[in-house]
Design a protein around this motif. Sequence first.
Motif, PDB file in Angstrom:
ATOM      1  N   THR A 189       0.959  -1.400   0.153  1.00  0.00           N
ATOM      2  CA  THR A 189      -0.231   0.008   0.082  1.00  0.00           C
ATOM      3  C   THR A 189       0.799   1.268  -0.042  1.00  0.00           C
ATOM      4  O   THR A 189       0.092   2.478  -0.257  1.00  0.00           O
ATOM      5  N   SER A 190       2.331   1.286   0.234  1.00  0.00           N
ATOM      6  CA  SER A 190       2.984   2.400   0.373  1.00  0.00           C
ATOM      7  C   SER A 190       3.240   2.719  -1.172  1.00  0.00           C
ATOM      8  O   SER A 190       3.884   4.029  -1.693  1.00  0.00           O
ATOM      9  N   LEU A 191       3.097   1.816  -2.146  1.00  0.00           N
ATOM     10  CA  LEU A 191       3.371   2.311  -3.432  1.00  0.00           C
ATOM     11  C   LEU A 191       2.306   2.778  -4.525  1.00  0.00           C
ATOM     12  O   LEU A 191       1.256   2.393  -4.151  1.00  0.00           O
ATOM     13  N   PRO A 192       2.643   3.511  -5.285  1.00  0.00           N
ATOM     14  CA  PRO A 192       1.553   4.013  -6.463  1.00  0.00           C
ATOM     15  C   PRO A 192       0.915   2.706  -7.046  1.00  0.00           C
ATOM     16  O   PRO A 192       1.709   1.769  -7.317  1.00  0.00           O
ATOM     17  N   PHE A 193      -0.655   2.754  -7.298  1.00  0.00           N
ATOM     18  CA  PHE A 193      -1.066   1.797  -7.909  1.00  0.00           C
ATOM     19  C   PHE A 193      -1.742   2.247  -9.075  1.00  0.00           C
ATOM     20  O   PHE A 193      -2.674   3.132  -8.966  1.00  0.00           O
ATOM     21  N   GLU A 292       0.412   6.899 -19.799  1.00  0.00           N
ATOM     22  CA  GLU A 292       1.542   7.404 -19.137  1.00  0.00           C
ATOM     23  C   GLU A 292       1.717   7.041 -17.768  1.00  0.00           C
ATOM     24  O   GLU A 292       0.765   7.179 -16.853  1.00  0.00           O
ATOM     25  N   ALA A 293       2.941   6.836 -17.238  1.00  0.00           N
ATOM     26  CA  ALA A 293       3.253   6.530 -15.766  1.00  0.00           C
ATOM     27  C   ALA A 293       3.079   7.764 -15.165  1.00  0.00           C
ATOM     28  O   ALA A 293       3.504   8.634 -15.223  1.00  0.00           O
ATOM     29  N   PRO A 294       2.214   7.282 -14.151  1.00  0.00           N
ATOM     30  CA  PRO A 294       1.837   8.601 -12.994  1.00  0.00           C
ATOM     31  C   PRO A 294       2.998   8.717 -11.794  1.00  0.00           C
ATOM     32  O   PRO A 294       3.136   9.685 -11.303  1.00  0.00           O
ATOM     33  N   ALA A 295       4.002   7.918 -11.933  1.00  0.00           N
ATOM     34  CA  ALA A 295       4.974   8.226 -11.082  1.00  0.00           C
ATOM     35  C   ALA A 295       6.140   7.116 -11.661  1.00  0.00           C
ATOM     36  O   ALA A 295       6.087   6.469 -12.596  1.00  0.00           O
ATOM     37  N   ASP A 296       7.498   7.381 -11.009  1.00  0.00           N
ATOM     38  CA  ASP A 296       8.513   6.879 -11.148  1.00  0.00           C
ATOM     39  C   ASP A 296       8.291   5.188 -11.164  1.00  0.00           C
ATOM     40  O   ASP A 296       9.407   4.547 -11.687  1.00  0.00           O
ATOM     41  N   SER A 297       7.814   4.607 -10.171  1.00  0.00           N
ATOM     42  CA  SER A 297       7.882   3.499  -9.830  1.00  0.00           C
ATOM     43  C   SER A 297       6.411   3.072  -9.124  1.00  0.00           C
ATOM     44  O   SER A 297       5.685   4.006  -8.722  1.00  0.00           O
ATOM     45  N   GLY A 298       5.850   1.897  -9.335  1.00  0.00           N
ATOM     46  CA  GLY A 298       4.785   1.544  -8.536  1.00  0.00           C
ATOM     47  C   GLY A 298       4.333   0.088  -9.089  1.00  0.00           C
ATOM     48  O   GLY A 298       5.031  -0.875  -9.825  1.00  0.00           O
TER      49      GLY A 298
END
Length: 374
Positions: A189-193, A292-298
């Motif tokens: 849950t700490s990561l973008p989804f 497009e990716a909303p963040a660098d990782s997730g």
Amino acid sequence: MTFSYFATVARGLESIAAQELERLGAKEVRPDFTGVHFVGDRAMLYRVNLWARTIFKVLVPLREFYCPNSEILYREVQKISWDKYLQPHKTLAVNSTGGNQKLNHTHFTALQVKNAIVDQQRHNWGQRSSVDAENPDVLINVHIYQDRCILSLDSSGTSLHRRGYRQAMGKAPLKETLAAALLDMAWDTSLPFLDPLCGSGTLPLEAGLKALNIAPGLFRKKFGFESFPDFDKQLWQKLLTEAKNSQIRDLKGSISGSDRDPDILAQARSNAERCGIADQIKFTQTELSQLEAPADSGVIICNPPYGERLGDPQELGALYKTLGDIFKQRFKGWTAFVLTGNKELAKKVGLKASRRIPVYNGALACTLLKYELY
């Protein structure tokens, strides 16, 4: 005082549900086929119904007995003192599963159990409970396996996957319980989804409820145990208050869903409003090719159509190829999971899966494919 319970789950999710029960504080947790045995007090029964994300129902076993045919079934059911569980002014329904050589029709088995109960009521009270198949006060579960019968009270009522928030649905939505299990397997849950094919929003919504520590049972109007004679209203109100007070205000990582269809996105937003988390989840109308990716990782989890209920498998090949291309080109640093029931379509993604996790979507054998995107 502790009791034995049995949680019913989808095939293949027994170990995930067992881990969830242990986190909720259940004791003597033991997975079985399409279910998990556990032990706990009355508060545990209420808590599991309120908090469990991957479970269909929580059954309270009353008796297990030898049951080769309908005559013995009727006789054994009558040995139970039903006035402990069901007063004549309360409605009932019987749900039957399984079978054997002589008891091979679930409707007949349920009818036999119902007859044994109401005949006892007539004898003892001079009156009997009415049957309410849709919304009974007391729901009884009878399960026949070989020459054994297990008779249980259903403490949940309607299946727990019916959270109550999802009134608007797409054509082939994931069950909320399966969505929650996929999130358990794949996402911190700490990561973008992100779900790039989100439909009416089940995966992002379940992600939001999990990340914000919102009990899924808070959206339901009623549980079966609320009609039990020993229902402890004060204990239940205490657990509801605790659940409401334990909600988290802000997400650690963003949660988003996209889809090309504006009408189905309107359904997703409507469902998010019902959850009270519309301001926490971002839904965007986006063609897959424009994603497009909303963040660098997730973490990406998606459930593209695979021709079983939606779409033509021939035409869907292009969708899977686009999915793989977008993953490669724009989502470096992410981990992607694709649920599919079609091995040929899965090959069109064009990426090597680092894991293949068998999963059942209803009766359909599927695979959750994991892709590490470097």
